[in-house]
Structures are given as structure tokens and as C-alpha cells.
Design an enzyme around this catalytic site. Structure first.
Site, PDB file in Angstrom:
ATOM      1  N   ARG A  84       0.836  -1.197   0.000  1.00 28.73           N
ATOM      2  CA  ARG A  84       0.000   0.000   0.000  1.00 28.73           C
ATOM      3  C   ARG A  84       0.873   1.251   0.000  1.00 28.73           C
ATOM      4  NH1 ARG A  84      -1.879   0.919   4.265  1.00 28.73           N
ATOM      5  NH2 ARG A  84      -1.265  -0.878   5.502  1.00 28.73           N
ATOM      6  N   TYR A 223      -1.512  -3.520  -6.709  1.00 31.55           N
ATOM      7  CA  TYR A 223      -1.199  -4.315  -5.518  1.00 31.55           C
ATOM      8  C   TYR A 223      -2.188  -4.106  -4.376  1.00 31.55           C
ATOM      9  CZ  TYR A 223       1.725  -7.484  -2.947  1.00 31.55           C
ATOM     10  OH  TYR A 223       2.182  -8.603  -2.294  1.00 31.55           O
ATOM     11  N   GLY A 224      -2.718  -5.189  -3.853  1.00 30.85           N
ATOM     12  CA  GLY A 224      -3.452  -5.215  -2.582  1.00 30.85           C
ATOM     13  C   GLY A 224      -4.443  -4.088  -2.402  1.00 30.85           C
ATOM     14  N   GLY A 225      -4.374  -3.507  -1.227  1.00 31.80           N
ATOM     15  CA  GLY A 225      -5.323  -2.460  -0.847  1.00 31.80           C
ATOM     16  C   GLY A 225      -5.327  -1.260  -1.786  1.00 31.80           C
ATOM     17  N   LYS A 232      -9.744  -2.021   1.697  1.00 34.67           N
ATOM     18  CA  LYS A 232      -9.456  -0.886   2.569  1.00 34.67           C
ATOM     19  C   LYS A 232     -10.183   0.376   2.116  1.00 34.67           C
ATOM     20  CE  LYS A 232      -7.126  -3.258   5.313  1.00 34.67           C
ATOM     21  NZ  LYS A 232      -6.051  -4.082   5.315  1.00 34.67           N
ATOM     22  N   HIS A 252     -10.773  -2.112  11.317  1.00 35.19           N
ATOM     23  CA  HIS A 252      -9.694  -2.982  10.835  1.00 35.19           C
ATOM     24  C   HIS A 252      -9.521  -4.110  11.856  1.00 35.19           C
ATOM     25  CE1 HIS A 252      -5.224  -3.211   9.334  1.00 35.19           C
ATOM     26  NE2 HIS A 252      -5.996  -4.054   8.700  1.00 35.19           N
ATOM     27  N   SER A 274      -1.569  -3.439  10.257  1.00 41.27           N
ATOM     28  CA  SER A 274      -1.209  -4.341   9.170  1.00 41.27           C
ATOM     29  C   SER A 274       0.007  -5.192   9.541  1.00 41.27           C
ATOM     30  CB  SER A 274      -0.902  -3.533   7.911  1.00 41.27           C
ATOM     31  OG  SER A 274      -2.025  -2.769   7.569  1.00 41.27           O
ATOM     32  N   CYS A 276       0.378  -7.438  11.805  1.00 45.45           N
ATOM     33  CA  CYS A 276       0.591  -7.569  13.252  1.00 45.45           C
ATOM     34  C   CYS A 276      -0.193  -8.733  13.848  1.00 45.45           C
ATOM     35  CB  CYS A 276       0.252  -6.267  13.954  1.00 45.45           C
ATOM     36  SG  CYS A 276       1.469  -4.981  13.617  1.00 45.45           S
ATOM     37  N   GLY A 277      -0.704  -9.646  13.032  1.00 43.73           N
ATOM     38  CA  GLY A 277      -1.216 -10.895  13.587  1.00 43.73           C
ATOM     39  C   GLY A 277      -2.708 -11.145  13.528  1.00 43.73           C
ATOM     40  N   LYS A 278      -3.462 -10.388  12.727  1.00 45.49           N
ATOM     41  CA  LYS A 278      -4.915 -10.632  12.676  1.00 45.49           C
ATOM     42  C   LYS A 278      -5.241 -11.985  12.039  1.00 45.49           C
ATOM     43  CE  LYS A 278      -5.862  -6.829  10.563  1.00 45.49           C
ATOM     44  NZ  LYS A 278      -4.464  -6.354  10.606  1.00 45.49           N
ATOM     45  N   THR A 279      -4.663 -12.260  10.864  1.00 42.03           N
ATOM     46  CA  THR A 279      -4.981 -13.520  10.184  1.00 42.03           C
ATOM     47  C   THR A 279      -4.593 -14.704  11.071  1.00 42.03           C
ATOM     48  OG1 THR A 279      -4.691 -12.462   8.043  1.00 42.03           O
ATOM     49  CG2 THR A 279      -4.595 -14.871   8.080  1.00 42.03           C
ATOM     50  N   ASN A 280      -3.426 -14.591  11.703  1.00 43.18           N
ATOM     51  CA  ASN A 280      -2.976 -15.690  12.568  1.00 43.18           C
ATOM     52  C   ASN A 280      -3.892 -15.892  13.766  1.00 43.18           C
ATOM     53  OD1 ASN A 280      -0.130 -17.014  11.890  1.00 43.18           O
ATOM     54  ND2 ASN A 280      -0.253 -14.968  11.018  1.00 43.18           N
ATOM     55  N   ASP A 299      -9.719  -9.493   8.744  1.00 43.47           N
ATOM     56  CA  ASP A 299      -9.140  -8.173   8.463  1.00 43.47           C
ATOM     57  C   ASP A 299     -10.089  -7.011   8.750  1.00 43.47           C
ATOM     58  OD1 ASP A 299      -6.704  -6.874   7.476  1.00 43.47           O
ATOM     59  OD2 ASP A 299      -7.928  -6.202   5.793  1.00 43.47           O
ATOM     60  N   ARG A 391       1.845 -12.198  -0.541  1.00 46.09           N
ATOM     61  CA  ARG A 391       0.504 -12.497  -0.008  1.00 46.09           C
ATOM     62  C   ARG A 391      -0.147 -13.654  -0.751  1.00 46.09           C
ATOM     63  NH1 ARG A 391      -1.932  -8.662   3.963  1.00 46.09           N
ATOM     64  NH2 ARG A 391      -0.240  -7.210   4.377  1.00 46.09           N
TER      65      ARG A 391
HETATM   66  P1  GTP Z   1      -2.617  -7.643   7.381  1.00 47.32           P
HETATM   67  O1  GTP Z   1      -3.134  -8.644   6.415  1.00 47.32           O
HETATM   68  O2  GTP Z   1      -1.524  -6.798   6.805  1.00 47.32           O
HETATM   69  O3  GTP Z   1      -3.686  -6.794   7.982  1.00 47.32           O
HETATM   70  O4  GTP Z   1      -1.832  -8.460   8.540  1.00 47.32           O
HETATM   71  P2  GTP Z   1      -2.369  -9.276   9.808  1.00 47.32           P
HETATM   72  O5  GTP Z   1      -2.636  -8.342  10.936  1.00 47.32           O
HETATM   73  O6  GTP Z   1      -3.448 -10.196   9.404  1.00 47.32           O
HETATM   74  O7  GTP Z   1      -1.040 -10.107  10.227  1.00 47.32           O
HETATM   75  P3  GTP Z   1      -0.716 -11.669  10.047  1.00 47.32           P
HETATM   76  O8  GTP Z   1      -1.564 -12.540  10.930  1.00 47.32           O
HETATM   77  O9  GTP Z   1      -0.708 -12.006   8.601  1.00 47.32           O
HETATM   78  O10 GTP Z   1       0.760 -11.717  10.624  1.00 47.32           O
HETATM   79  C1  GTP Z   1       1.795 -10.907  10.094  1.00 47.32           C
HETATM   80  C2  GTP Z   1       3.141 -11.451  10.506  1.00 47.32           C
HETATM   81  O11 GTP Z   1       3.221 -11.508  11.934  1.00 47.32           O
HETATM   82  C3  GTP Z   1       3.372 -12.866  10.002  1.00 47.32           C
HETATM   83  O12 GTP Z   1       4.711 -12.997   9.586  1.00 47.32           O
HETATM   84  C4  GTP Z   1       3.122 -13.721  11.216  1.00 47.32           C
HETATM   85  O13 GTP Z   1       3.846 -14.921  11.183  1.00 47.32           O
HETATM   86  C5  GTP Z   1       3.537 -12.814  12.372  1.00 47.32           C
HETATM   87  N1  GTP Z   1       2.764 -13.106  13.615  1.00 47.32           N
HETATM   88  C6  GTP Z   1       1.422 -13.279  13.709  1.00 47.32           C
HETATM   89  N2  GTP Z   1       1.057 -13.601  14.968  1.00 47.32           N
HETATM   90  C7  GTP Z   1       2.205 -13.624  15.705  1.00 47.32           C
HETATM   91  C8  GTP Z   1       2.478 -13.900  17.076  1.00 47.32           C
HETATM   92  O14 GTP Z   1       1.611 -14.199  17.893  1.00 47.32           O
HETATM   93  N3  GTP Z   1       3.803 -13.808  17.453  1.00 47.32           N
HETATM   94  C9  GTP Z   1       4.791 -13.486  16.562  1.00 47.32           C
HETATM   95  N4  GTP Z   1       6.038 -13.411  17.015  1.00 47.32           N
HETATM   96  N5  GTP Z   1       4.559 -13.231  15.256  1.00 47.32           N
HETATM   97  C10 GTP Z   1       3.286 -13.296  14.836  1.00 47.32           C
HETATM   98  C1  SPV Z   2      -3.181  -4.368   5.281  1.00 48.21           C
HETATM   99  O1  SPV Z   2      -2.195  -3.739   4.879  1.00 48.21           O
HETATM  100  O2  SPV Z   2      -3.729  -4.121   6.391  1.00 48.21           O
HETATM  101  C2  SPV Z   2      -3.736  -5.462   4.464  1.00 48.21           C
HETATM  102  C3  SPV Z   2      -3.168  -5.683   3.137  1.00 48.21           C
HETATM  103  O3  SPV Z   2      -4.663  -6.132   4.894  1.00 48.21           O
HETATM  104  S1  SPV Z   2      -3.846  -4.627   1.944  1.00 48.21           S
HETATM  105  O4  SPV Z   2      -4.977  -5.315   1.329  1.00 48.21           O
HETATM  106  O5  SPV Z   2      -2.816  -4.363   0.951  1.00 48.21           O
HETATM  107  O6  SPV Z   2      -4.320  -3.415   2.559  1.00 48.21           O
HETATM  108 MN    MN Z   3      -5.166  -5.599   7.054  1.00 49.59          MN
END
Ligand code: GTP
Ligand code: SPV
Ligand code: MN
Length: 608
Positions: A84, A223-225, A232, A252, A274, A276-280, A299, A391
Site C-alpha cells: 500500500r 497491488y493489494g489495498g 481498505k 480494521h 497491518s 501484526c497478527g490478525k490472520t494468525n 481483516d 501475499r
Molecule cells: P494484514 O493482512 O496486513 O492486515 O496483517 P495481519 O494483521 O493479518 O497479520 P498476520 O496474521 O498475517 O501476521 C503478520 C506477521 O506476523 C506474520 O509474519 C506472522 O507470522 C507474524 N505473527 C502473527 N502472529 C504472531 C504472534 O503471535 N507472534 C509473533 N512473534 N509473530 C506473529
Molecule cells: C493491510 O495492509 O492491512 C492489508 C493488506 O490487509 S492490503 O490489502 O494491501 O491493505
Molecule cells: Mn489488514
């Protein structure tokens, strides 16, 4: 259906079935941008197949080995188009104060002139795809409609995976439903004899929002957002403006259903910046026995008080656009399972067997990798083989942990809201706000280290209120006021959700993460649920309630480490408050007095 450059109308036969205003807009945009063809999409499989064959022919997509990764493709972007572009993102409200100091503002009529100039003939030699979509379940009172036009088949295909693309949207618009106009061009017209590149884009980029007209114009990026406008641009920037007017919140946030060993379920909504761990979190496989996490969204969440006065939420999207690096069997086995096939990968590395790879998937990079830029990977170079913001795009239906309620038109009742960021120091593993207004203060003062999800200096700490800094379509001060008012509304009919703050990213003296994270974050969920149930006492601190202890059973983590994770260092907190105050000061008279009051009260508690 083929249009020559001078033809701008859509053939009569197919126009009849389409709402006049969408068709009028498409005609107007086609007249401006001069595409070779106009194609109306409705989200069918045959349409996806056609988009894929177009992109295999143009080199935009590489087919992965079907035995390893069926119906999956790799796209490599231009090296300048990888994330972005916040510096090129504009909120074009009539009054600059309505965009506020945290957004780039430009006069809407000037921006329109600029964009129309850029868009003129910008689709020459390309196809204009019309993609009608719904954000949220079709027909839900919480959903919204939009139409994106794009000259990128990659974007048209990605939209199919990520939102509900449907021809029915057009009939709903015809019946009078309001909709958001999303214009997108990669800004790379082809003249006769020009050979196309795999990833067309333009060095000039604009991601412009016109909140008063429910209109988005994106130019120059695929790309992406920047380019997937329902995400977004619509579901956060434009939707946040609509939400303020209509009395709801566009956030978000991930959304999960958590079930305790007692069999009781809770919905948690969590806002992290972004990467920081939402998907996980949304796909967490709890390490604590008996706990279950099911996915509702990863997200974006739209939250609205329901008829019963409770805060209800939907996920407006229908797919993932998730960060690849760091995703592995160990960290996110559900995601690894989900990506078995039917996935578009962008900017990952390619293995010699024709599969994808990224940093963190395995400890060692395999031999014979091709980098995200299509070069042989030199392991000694220190350069990653996948781009840090590589991604995957995949439909939610493939998520093995998908909750049944994910497309409930009524939404799900939210029990707790969590704010988080990436902080090496200062912020403890978890804390609970004293009440709604204090929780709003925590959300308003979240800071986080910058990631590869957007341009900028990696690791730099910046204030990112509610994880919405790059995604809010109006004045940040007004947004804080809106959050405070939402609390008032929810208190009239019941109890607003409880608010928590988490930080998985505290580091030790060697720079290593102290907390194991991922599935072990279920230990923090257990504490949160125990708090909701009133089962556990907590320590009163200046920043709210913190745990006396966390369940560490089965974990190799010493008491010292736990103390380090939960530590509240008054000097560090005081510095953080100073920094927050400086940021809040930039909001001037639009900053609600209540936020200043919360800041002062925190300082007073710190001195006690
Ligand atoms: P966006 O799609 O950009 O909004 O990202 P997101 O907030 O969904 O983050 P995502 O879960 O994709 O994690 C981003 C990165 O952080 C990845 O490399 C993960 O492996 C890492 N990560 C996620 N959860 C944790 C955690 O609990 N601990 C650590 N150390 N890293 C984490
Ligand atoms: C973010 O950056 O928070 C994302 C990826 O989820 S994007 O779709 O590029 O905004
Ligand atoms: Mn996001």
C-alpha cells in the site's frame, strides 16, 4: 463483445438487463478510458477460467505444479508496486478539516481534474472489467453494495476470491440500493504494436476517496489495498464515513468465535495494524487443551448495535489477502491447509518443483529457488526469496476453521474488543480497560512498529489509533468522539463489550520475542474469558487491569519471562504517554475532551 476505441456504448441487448445508472457510469468511464472491450463479471467459474487463461498467456500468472498445488498461480509484481502507498492515498472531502491532520487531503474538484486527465485513454488496448459486489451477506441489513471497474484481470480475479461478486447486485442497485463507485486503472495503456508487461502499472499513483460522493478512484497500482478497492478503500475509508452517519463502526478487525472447555462461546473482535497478527489470530489453533477458535473474519469487521441493543458484527469480505512470510505448519497450520489449492500467490518464491515458498515456511530455504523477482535465489546474499509483503488470496470457504455463523445476515454478538500492536517494549502482554471510555483511550493511543505492509521505515514506532491510521475516511478526532458515543448508545440498552489490549511482540535483551505467540495466544484468550466470566482477580495498574498470572502449563517459559511480559515500567509508560499526548495534540479542537481526561487520569494513577 468487442468495442473499438471510438465505440463507447455497451451493446443494446445486454444493457437492458442492467441498471441504468451503473451502465451510464460504465459508459462514461469507457468513453473516458477507451478500452478495447467491456466485460461484465458476475463471479462465475467460467469467468475465472477465462481470466486465468488470459493471464497465463500474458505472463501475469505462472501456473504452479497442479500435483502439489492444484488450480494455483503465482503472480510477480513490478518491484515498485509491492505494498500500500499511504503517501499517495487521499481523502478528498469538501472541507479539509473533515479529512483531518492524519490524512492526505486534496480539493475534490482539483483531484477529479487530475484523475480524469490521467484516466483519459488509460485503458487503451485493455479490457474494462465491470465487477459488481456485495460487502456482507447479500440482502443483510448490515451489508453494502459496490461496483469496481478495472483494467486489470489480476484484480478482477482477486476480487472473485475476496468479496461476493454477483450479478444480483445489479438488480438490487436497480431497485434503488445505494452503491459505491470504484474506478481502477493500472495506468498502462497499450498502443498498437506495444508488447504488454507481466505486471502493468504506473510510477504515478493515486488512491483517492470522495466520501461525499461514495466514490473511489485508484490509478497506477495493482497491488493489494491500492487496487482491491472493496477492501481498505471501501470497507474502511468510505464505510467509516457512512458508519459515522448511520451510527455504526467500520473497523480494521479480525472476528473470531472462541469456545471454552466448558462449551461456552464468545465472539472477540481484535484490531491490530497491518502485518501484526490478525490472520494468525483469526485461524488460531489453541495450544491450551479444550479450547477452540473458529474464524469469522481476518481483516475487517462492521459493528452495529442490533435491535436487541447488543453490538453485532459482520465480516464484509469473503476471502483472505494474507501475509505469506511467517506462515508455517508450526505457526498457522490451518492456513497451510487452506492454501492447498485454488489460491493466487503474489510475490512469493517459486521452488524447482513448481510450488511456492517463503521465509519462515521452513527453517532452511530449499535449493533451486526462484525469487519473487524471477531471479535464481542466492542463499548467501542475505536477500529474502519472497517479498516480505508477499501475499495469498483465497476464498473464505477454504478455511478449515470457518465458523458456521460467518455469513449470518444478522451478524454475531461481540463480547470483547481487543486492541494490539507490535511493541518491543513498554506494552504488557495483556491488560483490560477500566471501562468503555478508558478502552477508547487505549484504542486511541495504540502505537506499533511499522511493517512491510506499506511503504515506510520498517520498525519505526508510530501512533496507529485503533489500527486505523491509514484507513480512516474522516477526521480522527471526530472518530474518537464517535467511538465514545457508541459506548453511550450501547449503555442505554445493555452493556458495551469489554475492551482489552494485547502485545505479542515484546522482546528480550537479545532482541528475541519473549512470548511464543500463535497457538499460545490462547493462554491470553483464557485470561480474557476468565475476566468476562468474573472468574479471576486482576492487578490494578496505571494502564488498567493486568493478570496476576497466565496459564503457562506445558510451556517452556520461566516466571522471569512472564514477569518481563507483564511488566509495567512507570518511566516507559510515562514516555509513551508523552508521545501519545503529542500525537493527540495534532488533532486540535476536534479531539474530544474525554480523551484528554483519560490521559490525565492515567498520569495520576501512574504517580500513585
Ligand atoms: P494484514 O493482512 O496486513 O492486515 O496483517 P495481519 O494483521 O493479518 O497479520 P498476520 O496474521 O498475517 O501476521 C503478520 C506477521 O506476523 C506474520 O509474519 C506472522 O507470522 C507474524 N505473527 C502473527 N502472529 C504472531 C504472534 O503471535 N507472534 C509473533 N512473534 N509473530 C506473529
Ligand atoms: C493491510 O495492509 O492491512 C492489508 C493488506 O490487509 S492490503 O490489502 O494491501 O491493505
Ligand atoms: Mn489488514
Amino acid at each position: 463483445m468487442t468495442l473499438t476505441h471510438s465505440e463507447t456504448t455497451i451493446p443494446q441487448k445486454t444493457t437492458e438487463a442492467r441498471p441504468v445508472d451503473v451502465a451510464e457510469w460504465v459508459n462514461e468511464m469507457a468513453a473516458l478510458t477507451s478500452p478495447d472491450r467491456v466485460v461484465w463479471c458476475e463471479g462465475s467459474t467460467s469467468e475465472a477460467d477465462e481470466l486465468i487463461s488470459t493471464m497465463l498467456a500474458s505472463g501475469t500468472l505462472t501456473q504452479l505444479n497442479p500435483e502439489l498445488r492444484p488450480k494455483s498461480y503465482l503472480a510477480r509484481s513490478a518491484p515498485s508496486d509491492v505494498a500500500r502507498v499511504e503517501s499517495r492515498t487521499f481523502i478528498c472531502s469538501l472541507d479539509p478539516d473533515d479529512a483531518g491532520p492524519t490524512n492526505n487531503w486534496q480539493d475534490p474538484s482539483e483531484m477529479r481534474t487530475t484523475l480524469r486527465g490521467l484516466a483519459k485513454d488509460s485503458m487503451r488496448g485493455r479490457t474494462l472489467y465491470v465487477v459488481p459486489f456485495a460487502m456482507g451477506p447479500l440482502g443483510s441489513p448490515l451489508s453494502k453494495l459496490g461496483v469496481q471497474i478495472t483494467d486489470s484481470p489480476y484484480v478482477a480475479l482477486s476480487l472473485q476470491m475476496m468479496v461476493r461478486v454477483s450479478g444480483d447486485v445489479l438488480s438490487m442497485i436497480r431497485s434503488g440500493a445505494s452503491w459505491v463507485k470504484c474506478f481502477h486503472s493500472v495506468g498502462a495503456p497499450l498502443n498498437d504494436g506495444d508488447v504488454d508487461v507481466a505486471w502493468p502499472c504506473n510510477e504515478t499513483k493515486y488512491i483517492s476517496h470522495f466520501p461525499e460522493n461514495l466514490e473511489i478512484w485508484s490509478y497506477g497500482s495493482a497491488y493489494g489495498g491500492n487496487a482491491l478497492l472493496p477492501k481498505k478503500a471501501f470497507a474502511l475509508r468510505i464505510a467509516s464515513v457512512i458508519a459515522r452517519k448511520e451510527g455504526w463502526l467500520a473497523e480494521h478487525m479480525l472476528l473470531v468465535k472462541v469456545t471454552s472447555p466448558e462449551g461456552k462461546s464468545y465472539t472477540l473482535a481484535a484490531a491490530f495494524p497491518s502485518a501484526c497478527g490478525k490472520t494468525n489470530f483469526a485461524m488460531m489453533r489453541p495450544s491450551l487443551p479444550g479450547w477452540r477458535v473458529e474464524t469469522l473474519g481476518d481483516d475487517i469487521a462492521w459493528l452495529r448495535p442490533g435491535r436487541d441493543g447488543k453490538l453485532r458484527a459482520i465480516n464484509p469480505e469473503a476471502g483472505f489477502f494474507g501475509v505469506a512470510p511467517g506462515t508455517s505448519q508450526a505457526t498457522n497450520p490451518s492456513a497451510m491447509e487452506m492454501l492447498w489449492g485454488n489460491t493466487i500467490f503474489t510475490n512469493t518464491a517459486l521452488t524447482s518443483e513448481g510450488d511456492v515458498w517463503w521465509e519462515g515456511m521452513t527453517k532452511e530455504a530449499p535449493e533451486g529457488l526462484t525469487t519473487w523477482q524471477g531471479e535464481p535465489h542466492d542463499k548467501t546474499s542475505g536477500q529474502p526469496a519472497a517479498h516480505p509483503n508477499a501475499r495469498f488470496a483465497v476464498g473464505l470457504s477454504q478455511c478449515p476453521t470457518l465458523a458456521d455463523e460467518w455469513d449470518d445476515p444478522e451478524g454475531v454478538v461481540v463480547d470483547a474488543i481487543i486492541f494490539g500492536g507490535r511493541r518491543s517494549t513498554t506494552v504488557p502482554l495483556v491488560s483490560e480497560a477500566l471501562n468503555w471510555n478508558h478502552g477508547v483511550f487505549l484504542g486511541a493511543t495504540i502505537a506499533s512498529e511499522r511493517t512491510a505492509a506499506a511503504e515506510g521505515t520498517l520498525g519505526e514506532v508510530r501512533r496507529d489509533p485503533f489500527a486505523m491510521l491509514p484507513f480512516l475516511g474522516y477526521n480522527m478526532g471526530d472518530y474518537f468522539a464517535h467511538w465514545l458515543e457508541m459506548g453511550d448508545t450501547l449503555r442505554v440498552t445493555g452493556r458495551p463489550p469489554r475492551i482489552f489490549q494485547v502485545n505479542w511482540f515484546r522482546r528480550d535483551a537479545n532482541g528475541e520475542f519473549i512470548w511464543p505467540g500463535f497457538g499460545d495466544n490462547s493462554r491470553v484468550i483464557e485470561w480474557i474469558v476468565d475476566r468476562l466470566e468474573g472468574r479471576v482477580a486482576a492487578r490494578p495498574t496505571a494502564i488498567g487491569w493486568t493478570p496476576q498470572t497466565i496459564n503457562l502449563e506445558g510451556l517452556q517459559l520461566g516466571e522471569d519471562a512472564l514477569q518481563a511480559l507483564l511488566e509495567i515500567d512507570p518511566a516507559a509508560i510515562a514516555r509513551d504517554l508523552d508521545d501519545a499526548e503529542e500525537f493527540l495534540g495534532t488533532l486540535g479542537s476536534r479531539l474530544p475532551a474525554e480523551i484528554g481526561r483519560q490521559l490525565n487520569q492515567t498520569r495520576e494513577r501512574l504517580c500513585r
